[in-house]
Scaffold this active site. Structure first.
Site, PDB file in Angstrom:
ATOM      1  N   ASP A  13       6.716 -11.664   1.693  1.00 40.96           N
ATOM      2  CA  ASP A  13       7.595 -12.435   2.579  1.00 40.96           C
ATOM      3  C   ASP A  13       8.295 -11.571   3.619  1.00 40.96           C
ATOM      4  O   ASP A  13       9.409 -11.867   4.042  1.00 40.96           O
ATOM      5  CB  ASP A  13       8.659 -13.211   1.766  1.00 40.96           C
ATOM      6  CG  ASP A  13       8.028 -14.045   0.672  1.00 40.96           C
ATOM      7  OD1 ASP A  13       7.024 -14.708   0.949  1.00 40.96           O
ATOM      8  OD2 ASP A  13       8.529 -14.005  -0.469  1.00 40.96           O
ATOM      9  N   LYS A  16       4.804 -10.900   7.701  1.00 42.20           N
ATOM     10  CA  LYS A  16       3.489 -10.404   8.142  1.00 42.20           C
ATOM     11  C   LYS A  16       2.802 -11.397   9.077  1.00 42.20           C
ATOM     12  O   LYS A  16       2.188 -11.000  10.067  1.00 42.20           O
ATOM     13  CB  LYS A  16       2.582 -10.148   6.928  1.00 42.20           C
ATOM     14  CG  LYS A  16       3.077  -9.028   6.037  1.00 42.20           C
ATOM     15  CD  LYS A  16       2.205  -8.867   4.804  1.00 42.20           C
ATOM     16  CE  LYS A  16       2.284 -10.018   3.831  1.00 42.20           C
ATOM     17  NZ  LYS A  16       3.561 -10.192   3.150  1.00 42.20           N
ATOM     18  N   GLY A  40       2.035 -17.533   1.664  1.00 42.10           N
ATOM     19  CA  GLY A  40       2.441 -18.499   2.682  1.00 42.10           C
ATOM     20  C   GLY A  40       2.862 -17.742   3.916  1.00 42.10           C
ATOM     21  O   GLY A  40       3.941 -17.174   3.949  1.00 42.10           O
ATOM     22  N   HIS A  41       1.972 -17.662   4.898  1.00 42.71           N
ATOM     23  CA  HIS A  41       2.288 -16.907   6.113  1.00 42.71           C
ATOM     24  C   HIS A  41       2.803 -17.868   7.172  1.00 42.71           C
ATOM     25  O   HIS A  41       2.076 -18.713   7.679  1.00 42.71           O
ATOM     26  CB  HIS A  41       1.050 -16.152   6.604  1.00 42.71           C
ATOM     27  CG  HIS A  41       0.685 -15.020   5.695  1.00 42.71           C
ATOM     28  ND1 HIS A  41      -0.444 -14.264   5.833  1.00 42.71           N
ATOM     29  CD2 HIS A  41       1.337 -14.513   4.613  1.00 42.71           C
ATOM     30  CE1 HIS A  41      -0.465 -13.338   4.881  1.00 42.71           C
ATOM     31  NE2 HIS A  41       0.598 -13.485   4.126  1.00 42.71           N
ATOM     32  N   GLN A 224       1.244 -10.982   0.202  1.00 44.59           N
ATOM     33  CA  GLN A 224       2.252 -10.424  -0.735  1.00 44.59           C
ATOM     34  C   GLN A 224       2.675  -9.026  -0.243  1.00 44.59           C
ATOM     35  O   GLN A 224       2.645  -8.783   0.960  1.00 44.59           O
ATOM     36  CB  GLN A 224       1.706 -10.390  -2.170  1.00 44.59           C
ATOM     37  CG  GLN A 224       1.527 -11.769  -2.802  1.00 44.59           C
ATOM     38  CD  GLN A 224       0.181 -12.392  -2.560  1.00 44.59           C
ATOM     39  OE1 GLN A 224      -0.835 -11.728  -2.561  1.00 44.59           O
ATOM     40  NE2 GLN A 224       0.141 -13.685  -2.359  1.00 44.59           N
TER      41      GLN A 224
HETATM   42  P1  IMP Z   1       1.136 -15.264  -8.651  1.00 49.13           P
HETATM   43  O1  IMP Z   1       0.594 -14.472  -7.519  1.00 49.13           O
HETATM   44  O2  IMP Z   1       1.253 -16.728  -8.349  1.00 49.13           O
HETATM   45  O3  IMP Z   1       0.409 -14.970  -9.927  1.00 49.13           O
HETATM   46  O4  IMP Z   1       2.645 -14.773  -8.896  1.00 49.13           O
HETATM   47  C1  IMP Z   1       2.934 -13.473  -9.381  1.00 49.13           C
HETATM   48  C2  IMP Z   1       4.203 -12.938  -8.743  1.00 49.13           C
HETATM   49  O5  IMP Z   1       3.967 -12.704  -7.357  1.00 49.13           O
HETATM   50  C3  IMP Z   1       5.393 -13.888  -8.810  1.00 49.13           C
HETATM   51  O6  IMP Z   1       6.570 -13.122  -8.941  1.00 49.13           O
HETATM   52  C4  IMP Z   1       5.377 -14.579  -7.465  1.00 49.13           C
HETATM   53  O7  IMP Z   1       6.649 -15.053  -7.100  1.00 49.13           O
HETATM   54  C5  IMP Z   1       4.923 -13.429  -6.579  1.00 49.13           C
HETATM   55  N1  IMP Z   1       4.253 -13.887  -5.360  1.00 49.13           N
HETATM   56  C6  IMP Z   1       3.008 -14.396  -5.243  1.00 49.13           C
HETATM   57  N2  IMP Z   1       2.739 -14.693  -3.957  1.00 49.13           N
HETATM   58  C7  IMP Z   1       3.820 -14.357  -3.256  1.00 49.13           C
HETATM   59  C8  IMP Z   1       4.134 -14.389  -1.849  1.00 49.13           C
HETATM   60  O8  IMP Z   1       3.338 -14.799  -0.999  1.00 49.13           O
HETATM   61  N3  IMP Z   1       5.368 -13.927  -1.510  1.00 49.13           N
HETATM   62  C9  IMP Z   1       6.241 -13.436  -2.419  1.00 49.13           C
HETATM   63  N4  IMP Z   1       5.993 -13.368  -3.729  1.00 49.13           N
HETATM   64  C10 IMP Z   1       4.791 -13.822  -4.144  1.00 49.13           C
END
Ligand code: IMP
Length: 443
Positions: A13, A16, A40-41, A224
């Site tokens: 977040d 990017k 989510g970009h 991420q």
């Molecule tokens: P997962 O990717 O859904 O398995 O989540 C694993 C961890 O990564 C969790 O703490 C999510 O909140 C975090 N996470 C996954 N995608 C994002 C993102 O796009 N932005 C911020 N955190 C993310």
């Protein structure tokens, strides 16, 4: 021609999407190399807000070819919805979007397993997005995953699906006491997705190689952030892919020798969503203030993001792991009203001050941040066009932070709009993309 990787330097977040949106105007191709629709970009164009999940942000630029690489996991239902919503808003996909045959599918049992395992994890809950990303990568590593190419082979798809449904149903029923699936209920919609997606599915590694040989420039869009990397992040509180720069090669098939630069993206403060260690987290009103000013709510799940001061230990670590040439610093304006601003310069643990990011989970949870405090600039930075126009104290903050990270800054953003971006003097971006010497491209 410059092929550059854009990587989040924190916990995701960082903004990017906005930076890629600006740079996409200078390149021929943008590529996603890892993650899935957990990302989510957000890109704001005029009065319109786009949230891209699996498709690279470059899709908003008509001349830019977009690739979803083999390192991405794809939920075809979510991808199709994203494609439809872009087309409804006038974005053209034909001839612009290419999906890797080697990308793995997120199947309906993956989100079910994701949620079931989270519900039983107690205080070791990761706080996943619930999109099934972790279980899909687990199947990939266990060599039982189903790929995009399999989706196009009716018989093989059924075979792999039958094996997986049998195995997942036992897990869901016997370990998690959760609902199970039937092969037929999955087969029918997935056959439809196969028909719709077939024109976009191709050998993207071969295409990228040909395009690069022909002189195309490629921008690799990380999802991420570094601290969520499977190998280098705060394991196990991470996502299940390689979010760091190395992932750009394995997740696309473009060799490291064809990549020319790495750009880190960091906010002027820190945020994290989900569980796990966050040394500079601010509880109470100080954190709430950053959250409100920065509108820190997840673009995929809407969850409030945890907020805190910028952590130079994390940024220096991210610079080392990714080999940043430069950092783009976003959301500086969120700090405009602060009387003082703090930078974490070390962690106090066991009578020592650590300045290199430690690898032990216990230290992440128990270390106390050591701060350097600078006076704030208390004047608005939004709308400023030139680096020299930034308040002196804001420039002092940027200089000190850059010194602590050991990396120069190339760009500072001071708002959500695509033109609220200031290039720094001698920005590496003008070397990579000479067209930027005349200023940022107009929308
Ligand atoms: P997962 O990717 O859904 O398995 O989540 C694993 C961890 O990564 C969790 O703490 C999510 O909140 C975090 N996470 C996954 N995608 C994002 C993102 O796009 N932005 C911020 N955190 C993310």
């Amino acid at each position: 021609m410059s092929n550059v990787v854009v990587v989040g330097a924190q916990w995701g977040d960082e903004g990017k999407g906005k930076v890629v949106d600006v740079l996409a105007a200078c390149v021929d191709v943008t590529v996603r190399y890892q993650g899935g629709n957990n990302a989510g970009h957000t890109v704001v164009v005029g009065k319109e807000k786009f949230v891209l999940q699996s498709i690279p942000s470059g899709i908003l630029h008509p001349g830019c070819r977009c690739v979803v690489g083999c390192g991405v996991v794809i939920d075809p239902a979510a991808l199709f919805e994203e494609m439809e919503s872009l087309v409804r808003r006038g974005v053209s996909l034909d001839g612009n979007l290419y999906i890797s045959k080697n990308a793995h599918l997120i199947m309906p049992y993956h989100p079910a397993l994701d949620r079931a395992s989270e519900s039983k994890a107690g205080k070791r809950r990761i706080g996943t997005t619930g999109k099934g990303v972790g279980p899909a990568y687990a199947d990939k590593a266990a060599r039982i995953g189903i790929r995009m190419a399999d989706l196009l082979d009716e018989q093989l798809f059924r075979e792999k699906l039958e094996f997986n449904v049998f195995q997942k149903n036992r897990l869901l029923r016997e370990i998690y006491d959760a609902e199970t699936f039937t092969v037929e209920a999955i087969l029918h919609p997935y056959r439809r997705f196969a028909g719709w997606l077939a024109p976009y599915i191709t050998d993207t590694a071969l295409l990228l190689s040909r395009w690069i040989d022909a002189g195309a420039s490629v921008l690799f869009e990380g999802a991420q952030g570094t601290m969520l990397d499977l190998d280098h992040g705060t394991y196990p509180f991470i996502t299940s892919s390689n979010t760091t720069a190395g992932g750009a090669s394995t997740g696309t098939g473009v060799p490291p020798t064809k990549i020319h630069g790495v750009l880190g993206i960091s906010k002027a403060y820190s945020t994290r969503v989900g569980g796990g260690p966050f040394p500079t987290e601010l509880d109470g009103p100080a954190g709430d203030l950053l959250r409100m000013r920065g509108n820190e709510f997840g673009s995929v799940t809407g969850r409030p993001r945890r907020c805190g001061w910028v952590d130079a230990v994390v940024l220096r670590y991210a610079a080392r792991i990714n080999g940043f040439d430069s950092i783009a610093l976003t959301k500086l304006d969120v700090l405009d009203a602060c009387e003082t601003v703090k930078i974490c310069v070390g962690y106090r643990y066991g009578g020592e001050i650590l300045t290199d990011f430690p690898e032990e989970e216990r230290i992440w949870h128990e270390a106390e941040p050591v701060y350097e405090e600078l006076s704030g600039w208390q004047s608005p930075t939004r709308g400023l066009r030139d680096y020299a126009e930034l308040p002196t104290k804001a420039r002092e903050y940027l200089d000190r932070l850059s010194e602590l990270c050991g990396v120069p800054f190339c760009l500072v953003s001071t708002g959500a709009m695509r033109d609220e971006i200031i290039l720094t003097p001698d920005s590496v971006l003008t070397r990579w993309y000479p067209t930027l010497r005349g200023g940022l491209p107009a929308r």
